[in-house]
Design an enzyme around this catalytic site. Sequence first.
Site, PDB file in Angstrom:
ATOM      1  N   ARG A 293      -6.974   5.977  -5.346  1.00 55.26           N
ATOM      2  CA  ARG A 293      -6.692   7.407  -5.515  1.00 55.26           C
ATOM      3  C   ARG A 293      -6.942   7.848  -6.948  1.00 55.26           C
ATOM      4  O   ARG A 293      -7.514   8.921  -7.190  1.00 55.26           O
ATOM      5  CB  ARG A 293      -5.248   7.681  -5.103  1.00 55.26           C
ATOM      6  CG  ARG A 293      -4.958   7.331  -3.649  1.00 55.26           C
ATOM      7  CD  ARG A 293      -3.478   7.228  -3.369  1.00 55.26           C
ATOM      8  NE  ARG A 293      -2.807   8.504  -3.561  1.00 55.26           N
ATOM      9  CZ  ARG A 293      -1.475   8.618  -3.653  1.00 55.26           C
ATOM     10  NH1 ARG A 293      -0.698   7.551  -3.595  1.00 55.26           N
ATOM     11  NH2 ARG A 293      -0.937   9.808  -3.816  1.00 55.26           N
TER      12      ARG A 293
ATOM     13  N   ILE B 112       0.869  -1.168   0.000  1.00 53.00           N
ATOM     14  CA  ILE B 112       0.000   0.000   0.000  1.00 53.00           C
ATOM     15  C   ILE B 112       0.911   1.225   0.000  1.00 53.00           C
ATOM     16  O   ILE B 112       2.084   1.147   0.363  1.00 53.00           O
ATOM     17  CB  ILE B 112      -0.986   0.030   1.189  1.00 53.00           C
ATOM     18  CG1 ILE B 112      -0.241  -0.071   2.531  1.00 53.00           C
ATOM     19  CG2 ILE B 112      -2.019  -1.067   1.068  1.00 53.00           C
ATOM     20  CD1 ILE B 112      -1.181   0.002   3.744  1.00 53.00           C
ATOM     21  N   ASP B 113       0.381   2.348  -0.421  1.00 53.69           N
ATOM     22  CA  ASP B 113       1.180   3.562  -0.562  1.00 53.69           C
ATOM     23  C   ASP B 113       1.741   4.022   0.780  1.00 53.69           C
ATOM     24  O   ASP B 113       1.194   3.719   1.839  1.00 53.69           O
ATOM     25  CB  ASP B 113       0.342   4.689  -1.155  1.00 53.69           C
ATOM     26  CG  ASP B 113      -0.245   4.326  -2.513  1.00 53.69           C
ATOM     27  OD1 ASP B 113       0.344   3.466  -3.195  1.00 53.69           O
ATOM     28  OD2 ASP B 113      -1.282   4.901  -2.872  1.00 53.69           O
ATOM     29  N   ALA B 114       2.806   4.811   0.711  1.00 55.42           N
ATOM     30  CA  ALA B 114       3.460   5.290   1.932  1.00 55.42           C
ATOM     31  C   ALA B 114       2.495   6.033   2.845  1.00 55.42           C
ATOM     32  O   ALA B 114       2.506   5.848   4.064  1.00 55.42           O
ATOM     33  CB  ALA B 114       4.636   6.191   1.566  1.00 55.42           C
TER      34      ALA B 114
END
Length: 300
Positions: free
Chosen positions: A234, A133-135
């Site tokens: 997103r 998953i994204d930072a």
Amino acid sequence: MIEIKIDENIDVRLDQYLSEQTEYSRSQIKNLINDKKITVNGSVAKSSMNLKAGDVVKLEEMVLDELSAEPEEMALDIVYEDNDVIVVNKGNGVVVHPAVGNNHGTLVNGLMYHSKNLSDINGEFRPGIVHRIDAYTTGLLVVAKNNQAHEFLAQQLENKTTHRKYIALVWGAINNQTGTIDAPIGRDEADRKKMAVTANNSKNAVTHFKVLERFNNATLIEVKLETGRTHQIRVHMNYIGHPVVNDPVYGNKKLIDESGQCLHAKELGFVHPKTKEYVEFNSELPECFMNILNQFKEEE
């Protein structure tokens, strides 16, 4: 060794495709080709060759002097652990694995300190990592402690049988109670660091959402992924005009603060690789998310 099977109907140069689908730059890909470290269907590759559906590309991972993965002591929020898997609740701002220019403080660094047993299928810089998953997305990840568990979990992700539920706060009022976004995602042609809904060199992507609560200028939603493309939620929410609140990349809204985007991987379920029983885990919205959410509630 990285292996990529082309399962989409494309006609694109090898060096262009690999620079878009891997962490290597086009010049690094060219160096790997010159060193005969990339093959297509078992034959040494050439930069100018075009890829098509059914091709199998293999490339040796480039060991960069500035890239390393070393154990680092850090506080990990371990939700569950046994001999085969670790379920961890990733914090805000934590990158999942090392990359050029970001060797330290990643989840992998902490996992390597926490456990000597992690799968090595994804190479030395991504031990145990089955999915990411994204930072600045918080929430649940499953980590494999051996290769058998890794393969079993990866197969579930490929077959779309894992349960993944996210909570997101997005800008604007969504009028429908539920919705599905079915739009292919690939590299943004204007900015390679971003993803976009595009028909060029893209993969199918499907996102389902349900409205939980509406505010004056935002909507709290529950999101379920049918596919797992990079930045999928997103990109898709921005595509329909409702970007994730506090997203620094997608959408043109001003940041509320520097705490990270309001996107949280709340639920994760999968069939356990050893017991073959379904297990499911849940995590609460983090403080950084709640602080922004409460601001919208107070405006009501």
